[in-house]
Design a protein around this motif. Sequence first.
Motif, PDB file in Angstrom:
ATOM      1  N   ALA A 124      55.084-102.658 -55.944  1.00 49.37           N
ATOM      2  CA  ALA A 124      55.179-103.495 -57.139  1.00 49.37           C
ATOM      3  C   ALA A 124      53.875-103.482 -57.931  1.00 49.37           C
ATOM      4  O   ALA A 124      53.888-103.398 -59.166  1.00 49.37           O
ATOM      5  CB  ALA A 124      55.543-104.924 -56.745  1.00 49.37           C
ATOM      6  N   LYS A 158      60.432-108.597 -57.684  1.00 47.56           N
ATOM      7  CA  LYS A 158      61.557-107.666 -57.780  1.00 47.56           C
ATOM      8  C   LYS A 158      61.456-106.600 -56.692  1.00 47.56           C
ATOM      9  O   LYS A 158      60.378-106.135 -56.374  1.00 47.56           O
ATOM     10  CB  LYS A 158      61.563-106.993 -59.153  1.00 47.56           C
ATOM     11  CG  LYS A 158      61.683-107.957 -60.323  1.00 47.56           C
ATOM     12  CD  LYS A 158      61.433-107.247 -61.641  1.00 47.56           C
ATOM     13  CE  LYS A 158      61.502-108.227 -62.804  1.00 47.56           C
ATOM     14  NZ  LYS A 158      61.135-107.593 -64.084  1.00 47.56           N
ATOM     15  N   LEU A 160      61.892-103.249 -56.594  1.00 46.75           N
ATOM     16  CA  LEU A 160      62.079-102.146 -57.529  1.00 46.75           C
ATOM     17  C   LEU A 160      62.546-100.868 -56.842  1.00 46.75           C
ATOM     18  O   LEU A 160      63.193-100.025 -57.467  1.00 46.75           O
ATOM     19  CB  LEU A 160      60.779-101.900 -58.291  1.00 46.75           C
ATOM     20  CG  LEU A 160      60.301-103.076 -59.155  1.00 46.75           C
ATOM     21  CD1 LEU A 160      58.950-102.755 -59.788  1.00 46.75           C
ATOM     22  CD2 LEU A 160      61.317-103.407 -60.238  1.00 46.75           C
ATOM     23  N   THR A 163      66.252-101.244 -56.615  1.00 51.93           N
ATOM     24  CA  THR A 163      66.789-101.030 -57.956  1.00 51.93           C
ATOM     25  C   THR A 163      66.895 -99.549 -58.274  1.00 51.93           C
ATOM     26  O   THR A 163      67.901 -99.077 -58.798  1.00 51.93           O
ATOM     27  CB  THR A 163      65.889-101.713 -59.004  1.00 51.93           C
ATOM     28  OG1 THR A 163      65.879-103.111 -58.776  1.00 51.93           O
ATOM     29  CG2 THR A 163      66.387-101.441 -60.417  1.00 51.93           C
ATOM     30  N   ASN A 164      65.849 -98.786 -57.931  1.00 56.01           N
ATOM     31  CA  ASN A 164      65.846 -97.368 -58.256  1.00 56.01           C
ATOM     32  C   ASN A 164      66.914 -96.605 -57.473  1.00 56.01           C
ATOM     33  O   ASN A 164      67.594 -95.732 -58.006  1.00 56.01           O
ATOM     34  CB  ASN A 164      64.469 -96.755 -57.964  1.00 56.01           C
ATOM     35  CG  ASN A 164      64.129 -95.626 -58.903  1.00 56.01           C
ATOM     36  OD1 ASN A 164      63.192 -95.696 -59.689  1.00 56.01           O
ATOM     37  ND2 ASN A 164      64.918 -94.556 -58.838  1.00 56.01           N
ATOM     38  N   TRP A 169      65.631 -95.794 -62.563  1.00 51.03           N
ATOM     39  CA  TRP A 169      64.322 -96.292 -62.990  1.00 51.03           C
ATOM     40  C   TRP A 169      64.431 -97.213 -64.197  1.00 51.03           C
ATOM     41  O   TRP A 169      64.994 -96.872 -65.226  1.00 51.03           O
ATOM     42  CB  TRP A 169      63.428 -95.100 -63.331  1.00 51.03           C
ATOM     43  CG  TRP A 169      62.122 -95.433 -63.966  1.00 51.03           C
ATOM     44  CD1 TRP A 169      61.741 -95.145 -65.244  1.00 51.03           C
ATOM     45  CD2 TRP A 169      61.010 -96.111 -63.367  1.00 51.03           C
ATOM     46  NE1 TRP A 169      60.467 -95.600 -65.480  1.00 51.03           N
ATOM     47  CE2 TRP A 169      59.995 -96.197 -64.344  1.00 51.03           C
ATOM     48  CE3 TRP A 169      60.783 -96.652 -62.097  1.00 51.03           C
ATOM     49  CZ2 TRP A 169      58.767 -96.789 -64.093  1.00 51.03           C
ATOM     50  CZ3 TRP A 169      59.554 -97.247 -61.845  1.00 51.03           C
ATOM     51  CH2 TRP A 169      58.559 -97.320 -62.831  1.00 51.03           C
ATOM     52  N   GLN A 172      58.725-101.606 -64.620  1.00 50.78           N
ATOM     53  CA  GLN A 172      58.360-102.919 -64.102  1.00 50.78           C
ATOM     54  C   GLN A 172      59.324-103.999 -64.554  1.00 50.78           C
ATOM     55  O   GLN A 172      59.486-105.025 -63.894  1.00 50.78           O
ATOM     56  CB  GLN A 172      56.937-103.271 -64.551  1.00 50.78           C
ATOM     57  CG  GLN A 172      56.358-104.531 -63.906  1.00 50.78           C
ATOM     58  CD  GLN A 172      56.732-105.787 -64.674  1.00 50.78           C
ATOM     59  OE1 GLN A 172      56.969-105.724 -65.871  1.00 50.78           O
ATOM     60  NE2 GLN A 172      56.774-106.915 -63.993  1.00 50.78           N
ATOM     61  N   GLY A 174      62.400-103.953 -64.392  1.00 50.19           N
ATOM     62  CA  GLY A 174      63.512-104.069 -63.453  1.00 50.19           C
ATOM     63  C   GLY A 174      64.848-103.980 -64.165  1.00 50.19           C
ATOM     64  O   GLY A 174      65.016-103.244 -65.122  1.00 50.19           O
TER      65      GLY A 174
END
Length: 218
Positions: A124, A158, A160, A163-164, A169, A172, A174
Motif C-alpha cells: 500500500a 484497501k 489493492l 483488487t488487482n 489495476w 491507489q 482502488g
Amino acid sequence: MAATASLVVLVAAIRPANAIPCPNKAVFFYHLPKTGGSTFTHLFRPGSSHFVSARSYADAQSALRGLRDCDERAKEARGWFLLEVHPIAFLPHEALWLDAKESLRSKGVPVFATGFLRDPVDHALSVYNWCCGRESAQRQNCGLGPRSPAQLVSALGKNLQCTNIVEGWHGQRGTRTIFTVDTCISAFARYRDAMDSVGVTSRLEATIAAVETFLNVS
C-alpha cells in the motif's frame, strides 16, 4: 497407409491455420504492480527467445490461446517463451491460463507459472508513493489528490493486491467494489493454485533462483 494419410489431413484440418510453433519451454508470469515484477521481467526478458507483455484482456486471451494451440510438430529445439500478464485482472484469465499450461505440458513443453505477493502495508505504501508522488505519471490513479494524511490512510485501508487479482489495476484509488474477506481469501487461493510458485517481494531472489533452475534443468 491410406488411413495414416487421412489422419494427417484431419489433424491439419482441425489445427488452427496460424498456429505458432510450440516453444521449447515457457514461463508464465502474472505481474501484480508494485511487487517486484519489473525487476523480474527486466532480468529474464533479455534471455528469452520470445517475449509477450499482455496488457489488455484481448492481448492476454490471444497470447494464452496461441500457446495453448501451438503446433507441436514444429516445436522449437532451443530458446524459451516469456509471457507477462500485467497489470490486468488475473481471475478472468484463470481458466485459459490453466488450460494453456496443461496443453503445453501434454505436448512435452515444460511450463513454469509464477507471480509475487507483497506484505500488504509495504504494498500500500509503495502504490501510494508511486501514484501520489509530485512527478508521478500515475497521478490519475491517486484518488483524492496529492499526498496527504487522508490519502495515506485511504491507501492503507484497501487490499489493492486482491483488487488487482479480481478486477485489475485501479492505482491507489482502488475500486468502488467492496471485497469481503472471504472474496479476497478465495482470490488469493485461486491465484496460488494457478501458479507453480508464488514468491514474496521481500525474498525476490528465491523465485528468481527457482526460475533459473527451471530454465537450466528442464
